[in-house]
Enzyme design. Structure first.
Site, PDB file in Angstrom:
ATOM      1  N   HIS A  31       0.877  -0.984   0.383  1.00  0.00           N
ATOM      2  CA  HIS A  31      -0.302   0.015  -0.178  1.00  0.00           C
ATOM      3  C   HIS A  31       0.670   1.285   0.200  1.00  0.00           C
ATOM      4  CE1 HIS A  31      -4.232   2.057   1.840  1.00  0.00           C
ATOM      5  NE2 HIS A  31      -2.943   2.741   0.853  1.00  0.00           N
ATOM      6  N   HIS A  33       1.398   5.024  -2.591  1.00  0.00           N
ATOM      7  CA  HIS A  33       0.418   5.950  -3.441  1.00  0.00           C
ATOM      8  C   HIS A  33       2.112   6.267  -4.251  1.00  0.00           C
ATOM      9  CE1 HIS A  33      -3.412   5.368  -2.563  1.00  0.00           C
ATOM     10  NE2 HIS A  33      -2.780   5.457  -1.462  1.00  0.00           N
ATOM     11  N   HIS A 211      -9.887   0.698  -1.540  1.00  0.00           N
ATOM     12  CA  HIS A 211      -9.234   1.355  -0.259  1.00  0.00           C
ATOM     13  C   HIS A 211     -10.825   1.204   0.313  1.00  0.00           C
ATOM     14  CE1 HIS A 211      -5.785   2.757  -1.352  1.00  0.00           C
ATOM     15  NE2 HIS A 211      -5.446   3.329  -0.138  1.00  0.00           N
ATOM     16  N   GLU A 214     -11.566   3.758   5.307  1.00  0.00           N
ATOM     17  CA  GLU A 214     -10.450   3.778   6.255  1.00  0.00           C
ATOM     18  C   GLU A 214     -11.136   5.287   7.151  1.00  0.00           C
ATOM     19  OE1 GLU A 214      -8.024   6.239   2.963  1.00  0.00           O
ATOM     20  OE2 GLU A 214      -6.425   7.018   4.392  1.00  0.00           O
ATOM     21  N   ASP A 292       1.850   4.290   2.815  1.00  0.00           N
ATOM     22  CA  ASP A 292       0.240   4.389   2.572  1.00  0.00           C
ATOM     23  C   ASP A 292       1.792   5.990   1.702  1.00  0.00           C
ATOM     24  OD1 ASP A 292      -1.851   5.498   1.687  1.00  0.00           O
ATOM     25  OD2 ASP A 292      -2.540   6.442   3.235  1.00  0.00           O
ATOM     26  N   ASP A 293       2.146   6.999   1.842  1.00  0.00           N
ATOM     27  CA  ASP A 293       2.050   8.637   1.240  1.00  0.00           C
ATOM     28  C   ASP A 293       3.270   8.795   1.992  1.00  0.00           C
ATOM     29  OD1 ASP A 293      -0.357   8.577  -0.840  1.00  0.00           O
ATOM     30  OD2 ASP A 293      -1.417   8.916   1.614  1.00  0.00           O
TER      31      ASP A 293
HETATM   32  N1  HPA Z   1      -6.794   7.440   1.342  1.00  0.00           N
HETATM   33  C1  HPA Z   1      -7.246   7.642   0.077  1.00  0.00           C
HETATM   34  N2  HPA Z   1      -6.397   7.694  -1.177  1.00  0.00           N
HETATM   35  C2  HPA Z   1      -5.664   8.127  -1.003  1.00  0.00           C
HETATM   36  C3  HPA Z   1      -4.645   7.920   0.245  1.00  0.00           C
HETATM   37  C4  HPA Z   1      -4.872   7.570   1.277  1.00  0.00           C
HETATM   38  O1  HPA Z   1      -4.960   7.442   2.243  1.00  0.00           O
HETATM   39  N3  HPA Z   1      -3.872   8.644  -0.658  1.00  0.00           N
HETATM   40  C5  HPA Z   1      -3.416   8.779  -1.438  1.00  0.00           C
HETATM   41  N4  HPA Z   1      -4.774   8.745  -1.896  1.00  0.00           N
HETATM   42 ZN    ZN Z   2      -3.763   4.197   0.475  1.00  0.00          ZN
END
Ligand code: HPA
Ligand code: ZN
Length: 351
Positions: A31, A33, A211, A214, A292-293
């Site tokens: 996971h 991006h 996703h 979350e 994630d990011d």
């Molecule tokens: N959630 C949803 N979209 C996203 C995320 C996330 O954590 N990071 C980049 N796009």
């Molecule tokens: Zn994500």
């Protein structure tokens, strides 16, 4: 998706040796991006290279804007950061920077999300995006020993029709990505909005992830499973609100790609100590740890492991289960997964 190897019994590891083991153990990242790996320094370098004006004076003022209150407050800045990406070389450079960082964290397998609609909406061609990212993945395999693959994500705040158009544009490049996902603003955009496009992707033999859970409710996880028929749930931390869902996820060993530092920075949990990762594992769920990011949330894979373990008191047994769940939940072939798990077992035997 389970691998038929006997379970490995984890020898006790002294608490002061745990951080070294967390750093050294082989990992799968499921996971990430790729646009979320753009560090402020690279955003400014690409802005200069491409003559793109940014609404921030310098790296420090951009970094200061990384104070998020929820998912949407992050996405607004994340899409602005991605606006500096124009040429194939830009996409290559971004992915190469991430893959070097992943290799340093002992990531053996990376399944990388990308958001083509963020770029095609600005007039960047699909081939530019995919070819740039794919050439970096190829180089990573040869030069870094990281087995990297791409997963195309549809933006859920846009329409299903736009997702179909994106799929059409990507199909000539079908051999350069292994699956599709669903990301962006979750609340108000349930998985079933994308039922038909996911059904088409399934017919095409693409892997499916989404996703869900979350910020959104357990109902979104149910519909990702039952309507979209995904193989993994990205995040999924809200599942614990629903005991029947927990039983289903445990029985089917559906991987959850959990991202602790992301959840902290987007205020899904008030602190890492209050994160529910241990409870997910204790409930028998196939939870994994991911970044994630990482450029926006303060850490790559090892930072996620180190900070979460320090805050929650998880031990070497948890570390082994999380890393192993990552390899078992990956879309790598059986022999590649087996090779990675053997290397994981070696790292624990040596600790
Ligand atoms: N959630 C949803 N979209 C996203 C995320 C996330 O954590 N990071 C980049 N796009
Ligand atoms: Zn994500």
């Amino acid at each position: 998706m389970s691998v038929s190897v006997p379970p490995f019994s984890v020898p006790p590891v002294a608490a002061d040796r745990l951080p070294a083991l967390l750093r050294a153990m082989p990992k799968a990242e499921l996971h990430i991006h790729i646009e979320g790996s753009l560090e402020p320094e690279l955003i400014f370098a690409l802005a200069q290279r491409n003559g793109v004006a940014l609404p921030y004076a310098d790296v420090e003022s951009l970094r200061r804007a990384y104070a998020f209150t929820n998912l949407q407050s992050f996405l607004d800045i994340y899409y602005a950061g991605a606006s500096v990406l124009l040429a194939e070389q830009d996409f290559h450079d971004m992915a190469w920077a991430y893959l070097q960082r992943a290799a340093a964290d002992n990531v053996l397998r990376a399944e990388i999300f990308f958001d083509p609609q963020t770029h095609t909406a600005r007039g960047v061609a699909m081939e530019t995006v995919v070819n740039g990212l794919h050439s970096a993945c190829r180089a990573a395999r040869a030069q870094l020993g990281v087995d990297a693959e791409l997963i195309l994500c549809f933006l859920r705040h846009l329409s299903e029709e736009e997702a179909f158009k994106t799929l059409e544009q990507a199909l000539p490049l079908r051999d350069k990505f292994i699956g599709v996902g669903l990301d962006s603003s979750e609340l108000g955009h349930p998985p079933e909005k994308f039922a038909r496009v996911f059904a088409r992707c399934r017919e095409l033999g693409l892997h499916l992830v989404a996703h869900a859970g979350e910020e959104g409710p357990p109902a979104y996880i149910w519909s990702a499973l039952d309507v979209l028929k995904v193989e993994r749930i990205d995040h999924g931390v809200q599942a614990l609100q629903d005991p029947a869902l927990v039983r289903r996820l445990a029985a089917e060993r559906i991987p959850l790609t959990v991202c602790p530092l992301s959840n902290l920075k987007l205020c899904v949990f008030p602190s890492l100590a209050e994160h529910n990762l241990v409870r997910l594992l204790d409930a028998g769920l196939a939870a994994t740890v991911n970044s994630d990011d990482p450029a926006y949330f303060g850490g790559y894979m090892n930072d996620n492991f180190l900070q979460t373990f320090a805050a929650t008191g998880m031990d070497a047994g948890h570390a082994y289960r999380l890393a192993r769940n990552g390899f078992e939940g990956s879309f790598a072939g059986e022999s590649e997964r087996r090779r990675c798990i053997d290397r994981l077992d070696e790292a624990f035997a040596l600790s």
